[in-house]
Scaffold this motif. Structure first.
Motif, PDB file in Angstrom:
ATOM      1  N   TYR A 141       0.869  -1.185   0.000  1.00  0.00           N
ATOM      2  CA  TYR A 141       0.000   0.000   0.000  1.00  0.00           C
ATOM      3  C   TYR A 141       0.899   1.226   0.000  1.00  0.00           C
ATOM      4  CZ  TYR A 141      -3.320  -3.563   1.376  1.00  0.00           C
ATOM      5  OH  TYR A 141      -4.091  -4.706   1.406  1.00  0.00           O
ATOM      6  N   HIS A 142       1.138   1.760  -1.180  1.00  0.00           N
ATOM      7  CA  HIS A 142       2.064   2.896  -1.285  1.00  0.00           C
ATOM      8  C   HIS A 142       1.316   4.223  -1.334  1.00  0.00           C
ATOM      9  CE1 HIS A 142       5.041   5.732  -2.350  1.00  0.00           C
ATOM     10  NE2 HIS A 142       4.641   5.859  -3.601  1.00  0.00           N
ATOM     11  N   TRP A 143       1.730   5.139  -0.461  1.00  0.00           N
ATOM     12  CA  TRP A 143       1.123   6.475  -0.394  1.00  0.00           C
ATOM     13  C   TRP A 143       1.946   7.406  -1.268  1.00  0.00           C
ATOM     14  CZ3 TRP A 143      -3.400   6.588   2.273  1.00  0.00           C
ATOM     15  CH2 TRP A 143      -3.635   5.550   3.171  1.00  0.00           C
ATOM     16  N   ALA A 190      -3.038  13.447  -3.464  1.00  0.00           N
ATOM     17  CA  ALA A 190      -2.069  12.349  -3.569  1.00  0.00           C
ATOM     18  C   ALA A 190      -2.842  11.094  -3.954  1.00  0.00           C
ATOM     19  CB  ALA A 190      -1.350  12.178  -2.244  1.00  0.00           C
ATOM     20  N   TRP A 191      -2.160   9.965  -3.935  1.00  0.00           N
ATOM     21  CA  TRP A 191      -2.912   8.736  -4.226  1.00  0.00           C
ATOM     22  C   TRP A 191      -2.268   7.522  -3.606  1.00  0.00           C
ATOM     23  CZ3 TRP A 191      -2.042   5.618  -9.194  1.00  0.00           C
ATOM     24  CH2 TRP A 191      -0.871   5.979  -9.866  1.00  0.00           C
ATOM     25  N   LEU A 192      -3.074   6.471  -3.543  1.00  0.00           N
ATOM     26  CA  LEU A 192      -2.654   5.213  -2.960  1.00  0.00           C
ATOM     27  C   LEU A 192      -2.643   4.174  -4.072  1.00  0.00           C
ATOM     28  CD1 LEU A 192      -2.310   3.400  -0.317  1.00  0.00           C
ATOM     29  CD2 LEU A 192      -4.787   3.089  -0.445  1.00  0.00           C
ATOM     30  N   HIS A 193      -1.531   3.448  -4.194  1.00  0.00           N
ATOM     31  CA  HIS A 193      -1.513   2.360  -5.179  1.00  0.00           C
ATOM     32  C   HIS A 193      -0.564   1.265  -4.730  1.00  0.00           C
ATOM     33  CE1 HIS A 193       2.402   3.355  -7.083  1.00  0.00           C
ATOM     34  NE2 HIS A 193       2.062   4.620  -7.027  1.00  0.00           N
ATOM     35  N   PRO A 194      -0.696   0.059  -5.292  1.00  0.00           N
ATOM     36  CA  PRO A 194       0.169  -1.045  -4.889  1.00  0.00           C
ATOM     37  C   PRO A 194       1.580  -0.851  -5.432  1.00  0.00           C
ATOM     38  CG  PRO A 194      -1.275  -1.737  -6.684  1.00  0.00           C
ATOM     39  CD  PRO A 194      -1.674  -0.341  -6.323  1.00  0.00           C
ATOM     40  N   HIS A 195       2.557  -1.519  -4.809  1.00  0.00           N
ATOM     41  CA  HIS A 195       3.956  -1.337  -5.214  1.00  0.00           C
ATOM     42  C   HIS A 195       4.787  -2.598  -5.010  1.00  0.00           C
ATOM     43  CE1 HIS A 195       7.295   1.235  -6.253  1.00  0.00           C
ATOM     44  NE2 HIS A 195       6.603   2.340  -6.060  1.00  0.00           N
ATOM     45  N   PRO A 196       4.226  -3.801  -5.195  1.00  0.00           N
ATOM     46  CA  PRO A 196       5.050  -4.991  -5.014  1.00  0.00           C
ATOM     47  C   PRO A 196       5.941  -5.164  -6.237  1.00  0.00           C
ATOM     48  CG  PRO A 196       2.875  -5.636  -5.758  1.00  0.00           C
ATOM     49  CD  PRO A 196       2.879  -4.132  -5.687  1.00  0.00           C
ATOM     50  N   PHE A 238       9.846  10.959 -13.695  1.00  0.00           N
ATOM     51  CA  PHE A 238      10.717  10.620 -12.566  1.00  0.00           C
ATOM     52  C   PHE A 238      10.012  10.934 -11.252  1.00  0.00           C
ATOM     53  CE2 PHE A 238      14.094  11.681  -9.497  1.00  0.00           C
ATOM     54  CZ  PHE A 238      14.856  10.518  -9.557  1.00  0.00           C
ATOM     55  N   HIS A 239       9.951   9.929 -10.385  1.00  0.00           N
ATOM     56  CA  HIS A 239       9.209  10.072  -9.125  1.00  0.00           C
ATOM     57  C   HIS A 239      10.086   9.702  -7.941  1.00  0.00           C
ATOM     58  CE1 HIS A 239       6.291   9.572  -5.977  1.00  0.00           C
ATOM     59  NE2 HIS A 239       6.315   8.266  -6.006  1.00  0.00           N
ATOM     60  N   ILE A 240       9.955  10.458  -6.849  1.00  0.00           N
ATOM     61  CA  ILE A 240      10.642  10.113  -5.595  1.00  0.00           C
ATOM     62  C   ILE A 240       9.591   9.902  -4.511  1.00  0.00           C
ATOM     63  CG2 ILE A 240      12.445  10.750  -3.941  1.00  0.00           C
ATOM     64  CD1 ILE A 240      13.469  12.831  -5.827  1.00  0.00           C
TER      65      ILE A 240
HETATM   66 CU1  C2O Z   1       3.421   6.106  -7.488  1.00  0.00          CU
HETATM   67 CU2  C2O Z   1       6.834   4.321  -6.452  1.00  0.00          CU
HETATM   68  O1  C2O Z   1       5.130   5.175  -6.956  1.00  0.00           O
END
Ligand code: C2O
Ligand code: CU
Ligand code: CU
Length: 465
Positions: free
Chosen positions: A104-106, A143-149, A392-394
């Motif tokens: 569960y990635h914020w 913002a948003w919540l999405h999976p990150h496995p 590019f995302h941090i």
């Molecule tokens: Cu929107 Cu590493 O994620």
């Protein structure tokens, strides 16, 4: 000043790629835009609120005929919208009712890593629950919540997991802006999917450079319409697609104003007729229908494909306009001794890398002290004629864009961001400071690039211990 062009470099718009295909118009009737319900707290007090977020399987009526098997957070598809208030602490139970491991990635939240942040180091197995707690200490934003496995992020998002997160604070609530959720303040999750006999088939549609879908979906709705009952709408746009860039514009080239970027309200509204969002980016915009009357329609497009229709109803004239000055965004302090870090995104297809390496969960790629500002030079070394824009995302922070190849950032980048589209042959200079410690990912937000290895990790060291 009204900007009329997309800011990004058009030679590297994804439309030129060999695996690209444009959106099609769905052969189905118009449907009312789905508005995700707001997540109801389990308990609530002035300073502490608890939530349960369950990722689950379900079925959703998307196309005429058979329902589609989908995944969602407390919903059959996408999720319930999570409302957070600055200054408050939240206890959240993350429950997994899916048949496989998820996280569960914020995305966009400044919360510690890696457990709370919810990257690949924070798995929740089927039928298990993880408890997290965090205090919100950042400006009002979307913002948003999405999976990150790792490496299943792309497929799990494709199946439907994504929820909007709205942060509120005192500053934003004093501004004359629409904020009546579902009425004049709408979540707009932009995605694309293909269906096979009404079902998703990720393997069939998979593309290593990012999976595209044929049909545009807004909040999971195909051919959506929304009945407008107010002069202005605030749209919280989120590019939640795996790969697709959305190049947005309205019928009649209706101008609109962006009031917020990924991490919060902009210093002043930026007005344009065309806005491009790369994957993972958010923009809050105000659309004003004052020139329209009852029965008219305004259509939102991406490139030349209609995405959704706004049906103008009766509305009262506004007594106010969008403020010319919104909020102050203080620049992060850069001095002669500010450390300069370089990060290079390279390759396409299955050769995508960051700093010439593919992601390894056991390798730490960078370190930075909490509270320390660094300059990151983020480059995309793809060729300028056949390259792609890599968003590019941090994790765990909001940064400020200083320059693009030495030139000033785009007009709508003068606020907080956590995802920035980097053109081919471009270096985007950003100022990065973390306020929370832990291990965080940074990566390309084309989800298949991320899963293939265009991802790295940083350890933010807690110097306050
Ligand atoms: Cu929107 Cu590493 O994620
Ligand atoms: Cu993220
Ligand atoms: Cu990429």
């Amino acid at each position: 000043n009204i900007y009329t062009d997309y800011f990004f470099d058009d030679p590297v718009f994804d439309t030129k790629g060999d695996s690209y295909f444009p959106l099609e118009q769905a052969d189905s009737p118009q449907n009312p835009l789905a508005i995700p319900p707001i997540l109801v707290p389990d308990s609530e007090s002035d300073l502490y609120t608890t939530y349960t977020i369950t990722s689950q399987e379900g079925e959703t009526a998307i196309l005429p005929g058979k329902k589609t098997k989908t995944w969602g957070y407390n919903a059959s598809l996408l999720g319930t919208t999570v409302i957070l208030e600055r200054g408050k602490t939240y206890g959240v139970s993350l429950k997994n009712e899916l048949p496989e491991t998820t996280t569960y990635h914020w995305h966009g939240l400044n919360v510690s890593g890696p457990e709370t942040d919810g990257g690949p180091h924070a798995p929740v197995k089927p039928q298990e629950t993880r408890e997290i707690e965090f205090t919100v200490n950042q400006p009002a934003s979307t913002a948003w919540l999405h999976p990150h496995p790792c490496p299943d992020t792309a497929e799990q998002v494709w199946k439907g997991l994504a929820a909007m997160v709205i942060i509120k604070d005192e500053q934003e609530s004093k501004l004359a802006l629409p904020r009546d959720y579902g009425i004049d303040d709408l979540p707009i999750v932009l995605q694309d999917r293909s269906y096979h006999d009404n079902q998703l088939d990720y393997q069939k549609d998979y593309n290593v450079d990012g999976t595209l879908g044929k049909l545009p979906l807004i909040n999971g709705t195909v051919n959506a319409y929304f009945d407008v009952t107010t002069q202005q709408l605030r749209l919280r746009l989120l590019n939640g697609a795996n790969r697709r860039e959305f190049r947005l514009h309205f019928s009649d080239d209706l101008p609109f104003s962006q009031i917020a970027s990924d991490g919060g309200i902009l210093p002043e509204p930026i007005t344009f007729t065309h806005l491009m969002l790369t994957c993972g980016e958010r923009a809050e915009i105000i659309v004003d229908f004052k020139e329209y009357s009852v029965g008219e329609e305004v259509i939102l497009y991406s490139d030349d494909r209609p995405l959704m229709t706004f049906r103008i109803g009766e509305f009262e004239k506004n007594q106010w306009t969008v403020p010319e000055k919104l909020i102050e965004v203080e620049p992060l302090k850069i001095t002669d001794s500010t450390k300069l870090e370089e990060t290079v995104m390279s390759g396409m297809k299955d050769f995508v890398k960051i700093d010439d390496k593919i992601f390894d969960m056991k390798r730490m790629d960078k370190q930075q002290n909490m509270g320390e500002t660094q300059i990151w030079d983020v480059s995309n070394i793809n060729p300028a004629d056949v390259g792609m824009i890599h968003p590019f995302h941090i994790h765990g922070t909001q940064f400020q864009v200083i320059s693009r190849n030495g030139q000033p950032p785009y007009a709508n980048e003068r606020g907080w961001k956590d995802t920035v589209g980097v053109n081919a042959q471009e270096t985007v200079r950003i100022a990065v400071k973390f306020d929370v410690p832990g291990i965080f990912m940074y990566h390309c937000h084309i989800l298949e690039h991320e899963d293939t290895g265009m991802m790295a990790q940083i350890e933010v060291i807690n110097t306050k211990k």
